[in-house]
Design an enzyme around this catalytic site. Structure first.
Site, PDB file in Angstrom:
ATOM      1  N   LYS A 124       0.846  -1.196   0.000  1.00 58.26           N
ATOM      2  CA  LYS A 124       0.000   0.000   0.000  1.00 58.26           C
ATOM      3  C   LYS A 124       0.879   1.243   0.000  1.00 58.26           C
ATOM      4  O   LYS A 124       2.006   1.204   0.499  1.00 58.26           O
ATOM      5  CB  LYS A 124      -0.865   0.018   1.266  1.00 58.26           C
ATOM      6  CG  LYS A 124      -2.035  -0.935   1.259  1.00 58.26           C
ATOM      7  CD  LYS A 124      -2.855  -0.788   2.521  1.00 58.26           C
ATOM      8  CE  LYS A 124      -4.037  -1.759   2.535  1.00 58.26           C
ATOM      9  NZ  LYS A 124      -5.010  -1.519   1.477  1.00 58.26           N
ATOM     10  N   ARG A 158     -10.428 -11.393   1.810  1.00 56.99           N
ATOM     11  CA  ARG A 158     -11.217 -12.494   1.243  1.00 56.99           C
ATOM     12  C   ARG A 158     -10.469 -13.814   1.323  1.00 56.99           C
ATOM     13  O   ARG A 158     -11.066 -14.876   1.411  1.00 56.99           O
ATOM     14  CB  ARG A 158     -11.622 -12.137  -0.195  1.00 56.99           C
ATOM     15  CG  ARG A 158     -10.466 -11.944  -1.128  1.00 56.99           C
ATOM     16  CD  ARG A 158     -10.832 -11.165  -2.385  1.00 56.99           C
ATOM     17  NE  ARG A 158     -10.929  -9.719  -2.137  1.00 56.99           N
ATOM     18  CZ  ARG A 158     -11.253  -8.822  -3.068  1.00 56.99           C
ATOM     19  NH1 ARG A 158     -11.537  -9.218  -4.307  1.00 56.99           N
ATOM     20  NH2 ARG A 158     -11.313  -7.542  -2.776  1.00 56.99           N
TER      21      ARG A 158
HETATM   22  N1  BES Z   1      -8.241  -3.604   4.278  1.00 62.36           N
HETATM   23  C1  BES Z   1      -8.358  -3.219   2.928  1.00 62.36           C
HETATM   24  C2  BES Z   1      -9.643  -2.448   2.646  1.00 62.36           C
HETATM   25  C3  BES Z   1      -9.668  -1.020   3.093  1.00 62.36           C
HETATM   26  C4  BES Z   1      -8.992  -0.046   2.413  1.00 62.36           C
HETATM   27  C5  BES Z   1     -10.433  -0.656   4.192  1.00 62.36           C
HETATM   28  C6  BES Z   1      -9.066   1.269   2.830  1.00 62.36           C
HETATM   29  C7  BES Z   1     -10.508   0.654   4.577  1.00 62.36           C
HETATM   30  C8  BES Z   1      -9.820   1.617   3.911  1.00 62.36           C
HETATM   31  C9  BES Z   1      -8.353  -4.441   2.023  1.00 62.36           C
HETATM   32  O1  BES Z   1      -7.592  -5.496   2.461  1.00 62.36           O
HETATM   33  C10 BES Z   1      -7.820  -4.015   0.708  1.00 62.36           C
HETATM   34  O2  BES Z   1      -6.681  -3.664   0.650  1.00 62.36           O
HETATM   35  N2  BES Z   1      -8.657  -4.047  -0.325  1.00 62.36           N
HETATM   36  C11 BES Z   1      -8.272  -3.637  -1.617  1.00 62.36           C
HETATM   37  C12 BES Z   1      -8.743  -4.687  -2.596  1.00 62.36           C
HETATM   38  C13 BES Z   1      -8.209  -4.506  -3.996  1.00 62.36           C
HETATM   39  C14 BES Z   1      -6.735  -4.802  -4.020  1.00 62.36           C
HETATM   40  C15 BES Z   1      -8.967  -5.428  -4.913  1.00 62.36           C
HETATM   41  C16 BES Z   1      -8.933  -2.303  -1.926  1.00 62.36           C
HETATM   42  O3  BES Z   1     -10.086  -2.111  -1.568  1.00 62.36           O
HETATM   43  O4  BES Z   1      -8.256  -1.449  -2.487  1.00 62.36           O
HETATM   44 MN    MN Z   2      -5.555  -5.328   1.828  1.00 60.60          MN
END
Ligand code: BES
Ligand code: MN
Ligand code: ZN
Length: 495
Positions: free
Chosen positions: A279, A353
């Site tokens: 990230k 997931r």
């Molecule tokens: N934990 C995150 C989701 C998230 C992001 C929650 C920002 C709250 C604020 C999750 O694990 C994630 O990173 N999801 C990705 C999925 C994508 C790579 C398909 C997302 O939502 O960007």
């Molecule tokens: Mn994630």
């Protein structure tokens, strides 16, 4: 905080603070006006100065002559006859916040008796207690200087002489249980990732079970998960020094031995760096909240045990830390889930997931009446709903409708997104049975589509709480949602 019911007081009741409602146009609520009669109209005189707008949530401390209460907190309730649940919550929140700034050690609230357009006395009582607990919540576990204890220690909620005391005392108990559950969830969420690890969550769940006879906790380590074939869950913790845990908290409340349980499954990523699909740095600290689904399961189990519900409930937490390292899972890696389905990990940041799918397969063994998973799953849910509303997706419309109704009742809002067949092909993979991402669009829906491949054997709903589980900015911190929704759902179920 201690809570008690009290028959509507006369001015002779000694308290540090009496909390009463005032409508717009200077009209006193019924409770305020009864009280004022015994004070010879002093409150009416104060209100007539025009200093009290009566606007919802406006507050003013006054010190009427001859009152046995050290102070009286006037709270604006809007136009008489127009007060609804949402505004009631708002004015209760304002009243409690004002009260907490004062020096009062105890208070008598007459607000639960205010007539609401869309709710009854029980609801108003529950909400008042829950809101009190929430406003009184303080986090200082990781500060070297502890915050001073709040001066407010006990709250009495008034009820009319002819009210059903048994019903209202249950309502009070419910509010306190939900409040406790939310505080527990908030504490876990707020703890940093270097404290709240999967092992920490596991020992918290174990401790919880030692506090309540009706709770039993079992923790599976990585070796045990490997034996079960949880290759998907384990692929997430592969890059971390912290061992993944599958935590199972069982609550037995039904006298029927064979009564099938209601199951909650929480995402417990104690820190989500994104893994090799790292990230960006800005705001990454907030990924310590990526275990708020798990925290809501712990909080709900606590509330259920407090309430002694007559059903069986099982809370399952899939916990891991998502880190990059030489041992971490890489984009393109293919893992085999407990269900046997192979998964192409195209993005290691779509890890929620991956841990959930194995937990969702694991819970098949309980033959559950229903399964609800709770997860901070997608940034797309934040983009869609902001911090007000959790996303709800379910192939079982009856279950979805039930949750939608309860969310309106509890003001713990959820809204449904479609989980239609047409979206499933976005998860097609050339190399495995399924890919773990569905491209840049419809992110919340494709995440739920992924989970749906693992939930065919029972009635299931998915809650994406990415937007609602915590607040950012100055008020940064966990919210304890959706504990109110989950507790109310379970409270309405039968064994
Ligand atoms: N934990 C995150 C989701 C998230 C992001 C929650 C920002 C709250 C604020 C999750 O694990 C994630 O990173 N999801 C990705 C999925 C994508 C790579 C398909 C997302 O939502 O960007
Ligand atoms: Mn994630
Ligand atoms: Zn995550």
């Amino acid at each position: 905080m201690k809570y008690a019911l009290l028959n509507t007081p006369s001015a002779s009741k000694t308290t540090d603070c009496l909390v009463i409602g005032v409508w717009t146009k200077g009209k006193l609520s019924a409770q305020a006006s009864a009280l004022d009669e015994t004070l010879g109209g002093d409150i009416a005189r104060i209100v007539n100065t025009g200093d009290v707008s009566g606007k919802v949530g406006d507050t003013l401390f006054v010190h009427p002559q001859g009152s046995a209460a050290k102070r009286v907190l006037l709270v604006g309730c809007g136009d008489e006859g127009a007060l609804d649940a949402r505004n009631y919550r708002k004015l209760v929140n304002a009243a409690v916040k004002a009260l907490l700034k004062s020096n009062a050690r105890d208070a008598v609230f007459t607000l639960a008796e205010l007539p609401l357009k869309d709710r009854d006395l029980s609801w108003a009582t529950t909400q008042l207690v829950q809101e009190c607990d929430n406003c009184a919540y303080q986090y200082d576990q990781t500060k070297s200087k502890k915050k001073p204890a709040l001066s407010l220690k006990s709250v009495a909620v008034t009820m009319a002489a002819n009210a059903n005391r048994k019903l209202l005392s249950e309502a009070l108990k419910l509010g306190a249980a939900v409040g406790k559950g939310m505080s527990t969830a908030r504490d876990l969420g707020n703890l940093p990732g270097n404290v709240c690890t999967p092992s920490y969550l596991a020992s918290t769940a174990t401790d919880l079970a030692s506090q309540y006879k009706s709770l039993h906790t079992k923790v599976l380590n990585e070796k045990q998960m490997e034996k079960l074939g949880m290759g998907s869950l384990l692929s997430v913790s592969a890059g971390s020094k912290e061992e993944a845990k599958l935590i199972v908290i069982e609550y037995k409340g039904s006298s029927k031995v064979s009564s099938k349980p209601y199951v909650l499954v929480g995402k417990g990523i104690t820190f989500d760096t994104g893994g090799i699909s790292l990230k960006p740095g800005a705001g990454m600290d907030e990924m310590k909240f990526d275990m708020c689904g798990a925290a809501s399961v712990v909080g709900t189990m606590k509330a259920v045990a407090e309430l002694g519900l007559k059903i069986n409930v099982i809370g399952v937490i899939a916990s891991a830390e998502n880190m990059p390292s030489g041992k971490a899972t890489k984009p393109g890696d293919i893992v085999t889930s407990m269900s046997g389905q192979t998964i192409e990990v195209l993005n290691t940041d779509a890890e929620g997931r991956l841990v959930l799918c194995d937990a969702l397969t694991y819970v098949e063994r309980f033959k559950p009446k229903s399964v609800i998973d709770i997860a901070t799953l997608t940034g797309a849910a934040v983009a869609t709903f902001g911090d007000q509303t959790s996303a709800l997706l379910s192939p079982d419309q009856a279950l979805a409708d039930e949750l939608l109704g309860i969310s309106q009742d509890t003001l713990d809002f959820v809204w449904q997104l479609p989980l239609w067949e047409e979206y499933q092909s976005l998860l097609d993979s050339n190399f495995a049975d399924i890919a773990n991402i569905g491209g840049p669009r419809a992110g919340t829906i494709t995440a739920a589509c992924f989970l749906s491949r693992f939930t065919k054997k029972y009635s299931w709903a998915h809650l994406d709480i990415a937007g609602t589980a915590w607040l950012s900015g100055a008020a940064k911190g966990a919210t304890g949602r959706p504990v109110p929704l989950l507790v109310e759902y379970l409270r309405r179920q039968k064994a």
